[in-house]
Each structure stands twice: as C-alpha cells, then as structure tokens.
Scaffold this motif. Sequence first.
Motif, PDB file in Angstrom:
ATOM      1  N   ARG A   1      20.685  19.155 -44.763  1.00  0.00           N
ATOM      2  CA  ARG A   1      22.010  18.883 -44.193  1.00  0.00           C
ATOM      3  C   ARG A   1      22.348  20.056 -43.285  1.00  0.00           C
ATOM      4  O   ARG A   1      22.810  21.108 -43.733  1.00  0.00           O
ATOM      5  N   VAL A   2      22.088  19.845 -41.996  1.00  0.00           N
ATOM      6  CA  VAL A   2      22.241  20.902 -40.992  1.00  0.00           C
ATOM      7  C   VAL A   2      23.230  20.435 -39.930  1.00  0.00           C
ATOM      8  O   VAL A   2      23.168  19.287 -39.478  1.00  0.00           O
ATOM      9  N   LEU A   3      24.118  21.317 -39.530  1.00  0.00           N
ATOM     10  CA  LEU A   3      25.049  21.054 -38.427  1.00  0.00           C
ATOM     11  C   LEU A   3      24.538  21.765 -37.191  1.00  0.00           C
ATOM     12  O   LEU A   3      24.295  22.980 -37.215  1.00  0.00           O
ATOM     13  N   VAL A   4      24.376  21.018 -36.101  1.00  0.00           N
ATOM     14  CA  VAL A   4      23.848  21.560 -34.847  1.00  0.00           C
ATOM     15  C   VAL A   4      24.941  21.449 -33.781  1.00  0.00           C
ATOM     16  O   VAL A   4      25.400  20.350 -33.474  1.00  0.00           O
ATOM     17  N   VAL A   5      25.334  22.583 -33.223  1.00  0.00           N
ATOM     18  CA  VAL A   5      26.354  22.592 -32.165  1.00  0.00           C
ATOM     19  C   VAL A   5      25.676  22.890 -30.840  1.00  0.00           C
ATOM     20  O   VAL A   5      25.097  23.975 -30.658  1.00  0.00           O
ATOM     21  N   LEU A   6      25.721  21.914 -29.941  1.00  0.00           N
ATOM     22  CA  LEU A   6      25.155  22.052 -28.593  1.00  0.00           C
ATOM     23  C   LEU A   6      26.329  22.179 -27.620  1.00  0.00           C
ATOM     24  O   LEU A   6      26.963  21.198 -27.250  1.00  0.00           O
ATOM     25  N   ASP A   7      26.606  23.396 -27.229  1.00  0.00           N
ATOM     26  CA  ASP A   7      27.795  23.672 -26.418  1.00  0.00           C
ATOM     27  C   ASP A   7      27.469  23.611 -24.935  1.00  0.00           C
ATOM     28  O   ASP A   7      26.455  24.180 -24.489  1.00  0.00           O
ATOM     29  N   ASP A   8      28.327  22.924 -24.167  1.00  0.00           N
ATOM     30  CA  ASP A   8      28.261  22.893 -22.702  1.00  0.00           C
ATOM     31  C   ASP A   8      26.991  22.204 -22.198  1.00  0.00           C
ATOM     32  O   ASP A   8      26.209  22.775 -21.440  1.00  0.00           O
ATOM     33  N   ALA A   9      26.811  20.951 -22.627  1.00  0.00           N
ATOM     34  CA  ALA A   9      25.669  20.163 -22.134  1.00  0.00           C
ATOM     35  C   ALA A   9      25.971  19.652 -20.736  1.00  0.00           C
ATOM     36  O   ALA A   9      27.065  19.129 -20.470  1.00  0.00           O
ATOM     37  N   ALA A  10      24.994  19.785 -19.841  1.00  0.00           N
ATOM     38  CA  ALA A  10      25.192  19.325 -18.457  1.00  0.00           C
ATOM     39  C   ALA A  10      25.184  17.812 -18.377  1.00  0.00           C
ATOM     40  O   ALA A  10      25.985  17.209 -17.684  1.00  0.00           O
ATOM     41  N   ASP A  11      24.245  17.196 -19.103  1.00  0.00           N
ATOM     42  CA  ASP A  11      24.128  15.738 -19.059  1.00  0.00           C
ATOM     43  C   ASP A  11      23.293  15.292 -20.252  1.00  0.00           C
ATOM     44  O   ASP A  11      22.816  16.106 -21.054  1.00  0.00           O
ATOM     45  N   LEU A  12      23.090  13.994 -20.353  1.00  0.00           N
ATOM     46  CA  LEU A  12      22.343  13.440 -21.476  1.00  0.00           C
ATOM     47  C   LEU A  12      20.894  13.883 -21.477  1.00  0.00           C
ATOM     48  O   LEU A  12      20.311  14.157 -22.528  1.00  0.00           O
ATOM     49  N   ALA A  13      20.285  13.995 -20.292  1.00  0.00           N
ATOM     50  CA  ALA A  13      18.867  14.350 -20.207  1.00  0.00           C
ATOM     51  C   ALA A  13      18.587  15.713 -20.838  1.00  0.00           C
ATOM     52  O   ALA A  13      17.507  15.940 -21.401  1.00  0.00           O
ATOM     53  N   GLN A  14      19.567  16.624 -20.754  1.00  0.00           N
ATOM     54  CA  GLN A  14      19.350  17.978 -21.269  1.00  0.00           C
ATOM     55  C   GLN A  14      19.199  18.004 -22.782  1.00  0.00           C
ATOM     56  O   GLN A  14      18.538  18.897 -23.335  1.00  0.00           O
ATOM     57  N   ILE A  15      19.793  17.038 -23.494  1.00  0.00           N
ATOM     58  CA  ILE A  15      19.802  17.102 -24.965  1.00  0.00           C
ATOM     59  C   ILE A  15      19.184  15.888 -25.637  1.00  0.00           C
ATOM     60  O   ILE A  15      19.102  15.847 -26.862  1.00  0.00           O
ATOM     61  N   ARG A  16      18.756  14.897 -24.862  1.00  0.00           N
ATOM     62  CA  ARG A  16      18.255  13.667 -25.470  1.00  0.00           C
ATOM     63  C   ARG A  16      17.195  13.905 -26.543  1.00  0.00           C
ATOM     64  O   ARG A  16      17.249  13.291 -27.625  1.00  0.00           O
ATOM     65  N   PRO A  17      16.192  14.794 -26.343  1.00  0.00           N
ATOM     66  CA  PRO A  17      15.149  14.965 -27.373  1.00  0.00           C
ATOM     67  C   PRO A  17      15.679  15.489 -28.710  1.00  0.00           C
ATOM     68  O   PRO A  17      14.996  15.362 -29.729  1.00  0.00           O
TER      69      PRO A  17
END
Length: 964
Positions: A389-405
């Motif tokens: 049970r891990v919480l992942v914070v991805l701050d300031d994503a430019a678009d979907l392609a940057q974080i899709r994987p």
Amino acid sequence: MRFSVLGVLTVRHADGGFVPVRRRKHRQLLAALLLRANTPVSGGHLTESLWDAAPPPSAEQNLKTYVHTLRKLLSPDDPRSAPITTHGAGYLITLRPDELDVLVFQDLVRRGRRAAREGDLETACRCFEQALGLWRGDALQDAGGSRVLDRAADHLTEERLSVLEELAELQLHLGRNAEAVSRLRAAAAGHPLRERLQRQLMLGLHRSGDRAGALDAYQRFRKALVTETGLDPGRDIQELHRRILTSGSGPAPPASDRASRPAEPRPAPPRQLPRDLAGFVGRAEELVRLRSLLAPWDGGPPHHVVAITGPPGSGKSALAVRAAHAVGRDFPDGWLYTNLHGATPGLRRLEPLEVLGRFLRDLGVSPQAVPDDVDGAAALWRTRLDGRRVLVVLDDAADLAQIRPLLSVPVGSAILVTSRESFALVDDCARVRIGELLRTEASAMFAKLIGAGRAAEDVRATGRLIELCGRLPLAVGIAGARLANRPRWTVADLVERLEDERRRLHELEAGDLAVRSSLAVSYDLLAGGAHPLDRLAARTLRMLGVLQVADVTPLMVAALLGGPAEEAERAMERLVDAHLAECDEPGRYRLHDLVRLFARERAALQDPEETTAALNRVLDFYTATAVLAGTLLRYPSHGLPEIDLHAVPAPLTSREQAYEWMEEERANLLSAASQAMASPGERTVRLGAALAIRLHWHLLYGHHVSYMLTVNQRMLEAARRLGDRSIEALAHNHTGVALCARLQLPESVAHFERHLAISRELGNAHGEQRALGGLARSCFEMGRYEEAVGHAEAQRVIARRIGHSSGEYYALGIIGEAYHRLGRFDQALAVLEKSLSLSRRDGNVYQQGSELEALGELHLSRGEPALAKSAFTDALDCVRTIRMVAMESYLLLGLARSCRLLGELDQAAAHAWQAVETSRGLRDSNTEKKALAEHAAIEEARRSSPRRAGPPQAGDPERLRLAR
C-alpha cells in the motif's frame, strides 16, 4: 421526466437521456423549486435561494430569464409545456411522486416506519435500504452555495442519517450484524461526533466478533469528542464500552490476505513527501473529496489514480501535499514523491524512464537490476507494488504521456497527480478540479502572510487586493510576500500599484516567483506543441487579448481568428483543458483576470495590423448581429449612419432569440463599442460608433440609463475626433434621451438643442424632427406644456413632409398628453386616439404602448376607471411584447389606481406591489415612491370601506386622488 437532488442535481428524459443544466444559477433555481415541489414558491424565497440577502438590482428580471431558460431546457420544443408555471408573484413546479427522488425517498421512509410500527421488520428494512439507495452523494452537491439551499441540504443529510440509524437498529435487532457494520463504518467516519452512529458501530463490531475494533471505535469517538467539544461521551455509550471491556476477547478477527503470505524482507518504507505548509488555508471541500478517494471511509481500497487539476497558480501542489499527509497512515508501505517539472520555467521535464528508475531504487531494487526500457521498468514497477500500500505523488505533470507508464498500479496503492491539463482521457481517473480560492480563504491566507492586524487595518483595501490577485493562491502569496518584506507599505499602497492593469503582472513578482512566468510556461507548451490544435489554442489566447470583453462564444472567436466556428470552439476547449480558459456554460468561455492580462501582453507583441484586423472582424460581427437583432425586434432604425459590414451575423431567426442574444451579450457589446471608439484607427472607431448606435433602443427599453450615458459620452468624444457631425448629432440625441429618462431635464434640453443645431446645419430633416421630439418630451416633463406643444407641432410638420409616420404620431402623442395636463380633455382624447390609430396602422407596438398609457391616464382624469383599466392592460401587453421594462412600473401603477377606483382592492394591491418591486429593480425611486403611496391609499380604502364594491359614482372624492 425524472429529477434527482440526492447527490449531483440531474434531470433525465423518459428515455433516460440527460438534460444538461450547466449554469450554477439555473441549478440553484431548479433545486429551490424541486425542494418545494407541488407547492408555490414565492419570488422572495427564490431570490434568497440564489443570492442570499444581497440580490443584484436586476434580480427580478434575472429570475424571469432563468425560469424561461429552464423551461426551454426541460421542454425545448414547447417551453410552455414544461412543468414550471407562474403562480402569482412566484413559481410552481408540478411533478408526480415518482418523478423526484426526494419524494420517492420520503415515501419509502414513511412506509418503512409504518412497517416497523406494525412489527414487519423485514419490510421496514427493505424500504429503508431502498430509500438510502437513492442517494448518490451529498444532497444538492452542485446546486448549493446559498444559506437557504445549504440549510435544505443539511436537513436532507440529517434525514438520511436518521434513516440509516433506524435501519441499523433493525438489522442489529435481527442479528444481521455484518450488514449493519458495512453501512455504519462509512457513516461513522464521516460523522465522528454522532453518538448514536458510533454506539451502533461498536455494538455491531462486538457482536461480529471484532472486540478490538469495537474498542478502537470507542477510543476514536472519545478522542474526537474531547478534541472538538471538550465533553466526555454519554452514559449509554460509556456503559456499552464497559460491557465490551469486561466481556472477554471474543472471536479472533480473520487474518488478512497479506498477513497470510510469507514475510518478505523489505527496506524501510520511503517517506518522501515535502513538508506540509503551515500557512495552508481553505480547500476544505476538495480535501474531504481527496480523503474519501485515497482513504475511503468504508475501509475499501483507494482509487488508483486521482488527479488535481487547475490553472497556473491555483495551489495544486500545496493541496496535494496536504492531502497526502492527511492520508499517509493509510499507506504504511511508503510515500513516493517527485516533481516532474512539467511547467517549471527553465527546467527540463523528467522522462517516464527516469521517474520509474528513481522509484524502483527507492523501493529496494538495485541500480543494476533496473531495466533500461520503459516497458520493462513499468512491469517491474507493478511487481514491486503488488501486495503493498504505497502512495505515489506525481507533482506538476506536463501531460498524460509523461506519466502513463506509472499509472497502472495494483489494488491497494494510489497515484496522486497534479497538472495543468485536464487528464480527461485517463481511464477511471478521479479528477478534483480547483480554481480560485473563496474570498474568505484568500483573506485568511493573506492575513497569515502579513499578520492579521496589518490586514485588518484597511479591510476595504485588503478585499480589493484579494480581487486584483484573482483569488489565486500564487498571486495572493506573492502580494503577501512583497508586503511582508516592506513593513512600511500599507495594503493600499500595493493596491494602487495593482490597479494599473499594464503593470499588474509586473507587480506580482517576488524573488523567483511570478504569475507571468507561471502563465508563460503553459502558453509556451501550447505554442511549441507538436499538435496543430495546441498551436491554434496558443494563437487564440493571444488574439483574445485583443478584445476587452468578459466572455466569448465560438462565433465571436471565429470572427477574431478569421476562421470557422468549429475550429474556434476546438481551440477554446483546448484552452479549457489546459486551464487557461473557463467554460461556465456550454458555448460560453471566459479568461481569468490574470490570464486576460497575460493574453493582452502577448497580443501587444503581435503585428499591429493583424490585431487591428482581428478587432475589426469582431466588431463587424457584433454590429451585423445587432442590426439583425434590431430588425427582428422591430427597433426603430431611421437616420443611422451607414457603414459597410462584411460579417455574417449570428443565426438569429426570432424575436425571442434576438432579445436573448442582446441581453446575453449586452455587457460585451458595450465594452467592445467603448474600446473601439477609443482606438486610433478610423474604421475601428466607426465600427464602435455603429455598434453603440444599434444598442440605443435595447438600452432604452431595458432602462439601462447609466450605460446609455457612458457609451454615448464615448461616442461624442469619438465623433469629435473623427470630425463626423452626423455621429455627433446622434450622440447628443441619445444622451438627451438618457438624461430625460433620469429626469435631468435642463441637461437633456441642452443636448437636444445641440442635436437640433447640428441637424439644421447638415440639412438633415430627419434629425431635426427627432431633436424637436426630444425637446417636446423634456419640456413636457418640466411642466412647460405649451412649449412642448410648440416643439411637437414643429416635429409633426417636418415628419409629415418627409413621410416619417412614426415621428408624426410620436408628436401627436406628446400633444395629446400636454392637452391633458392643460385640462383640455376632449382635445387630448381626440389627438391621442388619432395617434393610436396611426401607430396601429403601422404596427408600431412601442408607440401603441405609449399612447395607451396616456389614454389610461386621461380616462382616470375623466372619471372613467373601467376605460382606464382597459387601456393600461392593453398597454402592458404591448410593452411586455417588446420587453420595454422601463414602462412596466408606470402601467402597473395605473392599473392599481384604476382597480382601486373600481373597488377591486385585492387586484389593486397586487398591481401596486408589483409596481413597487419593478421600480426597485430598475432603481426608479420616483415611481417607487408613487407606488408605495398608492399602496397606502389602497390599504386606507380597505379600512374605510371594507365592503365597498363596484365603480365610484360621479363626484366621488376618490376621483381626485390621481396625481401621477
């Protein structure tokens, strides 16, 4: 048709299709009607439901417009068949019991309680379960916002909780403990101070064998109660706690899946969240929603992807960090965080493989074992998260392609993303959109930055500063930081600097923080984007800086861009997705104030010829559509300076559409006309003047006198710069009309005399007769009746000579009214009837209304209240047909007098009070005083002759109480 308010307000057709009700005021109005379905709702209650205790001056007219729009939404083919009807001074929505979820809920609850009283517990449970199943979230979730509606929502919530408690009581009595506990967990978490819920949860857990859970529930309740109120739990729940303590350990809870697996050696869980901001304020609703998504109240798994989206500077990152800290203990296996630099000036944004590699190493994977391709790294990422049970914070994503994987994570873990993009295409992504702060939130934030005492020294300046910052956290924070570093500055000093729009973005800079650079990143991402739509959106934002209007439509943007409306709409939707524009209702877009200033700066960098051409295209479109609207509404159009128009107008085909367009665009049209008339280019100035001229009759009919004075002052200045005497003459005429409507009569005479002199100088007979008509009206209002007749006779001669029939019967109307005031009743009657006959022949509804009003007044003076009532009624029909609200209050006052003299006191009182309310809406204090005096006279008539009925006899002293 089905209506739902137990959650998001929804309306469905019988076939299941949704009816969109997108504007908040429309939803609030519909909610207020639905909450009192099948019961008349007064206009006062509806006004309070929409605006609390501070309605705008136009509230009554706005309410009528909103009702009309709702009728069209509910029944587009025939608005009259919609279930909303006018009822006295209010409205009524008529529904069957099965057409509104609240009515169904209340019926099921009644049936359940009756079954419980009769001992049929199974039926009672079934009814209560069905009733609770109707709820889809908080009541009036998107239709609240006023004290009336919020109180109604609280009442419904209380009803829901009471039913849930009654159901739990029955289930516990029947031994269905697990069912009871499944509902009670979420409710108890959401209402931690509600003792009955907590007691039921404890009892259900204990009877299910979870003694530890029951004791833990008690401790949570006791802690919350002491923290919030300083009180101890009640005697009953304390006794239950004592019995559970002394009852033994009870059955052991079932082992969890994770506990049954072999232990796996793991490094210490990562704790990477940034420090929570001590100065964070506000966003209470958003935090509750984020907590419910990341740590559901019922103990279920978190939503796997949650995105916080919003415009630059709205505080997305701070909110994400606050929410992550709030739910941190629900993710015992780690908190991962990274700033993706999607919109950080001067920094390269992180690539997906970089982020995956960093996170895998943080989770214990050796650097040599991290795959060097995205697919392999993503697969290992999912493997490492499985069972954790891990919480992942991805701050300031430019678009979907940057974080899709990174997004496909196993159940139990959650991704919290912040971005300026909408993330609408992410599967099963829960989006929490934020924008500007509430005024109270922004004020609290500002006070924390500079000190509460300093902020309170000048409350007005503090409030103005908050608005100049657009209530964006970044801007408020910068303003606060600047003042904190300048202890000798007052808040008013910074406000003075921010008031200058040309330097506002420059003033909102502090160190490496700047509103301009934050906006520039979003703009540059679009301008340099690979997709043509991104580049078109960037160009559209630049071009929007050319025109100073509150909001825009696709047709207007198409004119600005010189392209098709479909392309313009796609560009605006892309700006909405990038949170650089907002869409409050379908087909209408606006820019935040600071984004608008940024767009204006970008527009100033373009080729001046390009921006001038764009501005002229929009003015061309506005003016062409205003001409079409005026034609459909049959506004007078004689004597207007001609100008070549090349634009295709908006597709208006009816009077109704024309009026709605003029009303919806009124503020924009005035702003565009004023901007154009202050511009340097001659064609731009002439287009602005042409637009202002076409607005004259709409403003006059709507009694928008202040707007008339402002726009015509600009037109007068523009005409003098151009040296165009024709436009100058019209500006004087329109200013005189506005001043006459405001009863500033000597000033109005001066403008009509200037209009007359210029018209004679130009040999413009039409302008000459029109100026004479204005002088006649002003003289009449000043009580100079013989002089008024002289001017009107002169107008009539010229109007007959040039074949201008409306000028002729306008002159006759003034002559007839003047004869009336001079006591020449028979002559007045003959002249007014002739004028009415001519206006009916030509179909001039405006003039018919004016003559009928004059005839009504004359009949009252002649002691003929029945004829007066008929004339006023017909006149009211005329002015409502052309929507000339400025005359309604006079006519209602005339009807009140007529009915009083006829002994119809109930009708008289209703008309008098309508006159009061209408004149108040128009800020017409003169007519309001007369209407209040008439209302008092009606009440006096009630007291002195309560049984009286029928018309007064000749010589009745009541006939003498007719002063207008």
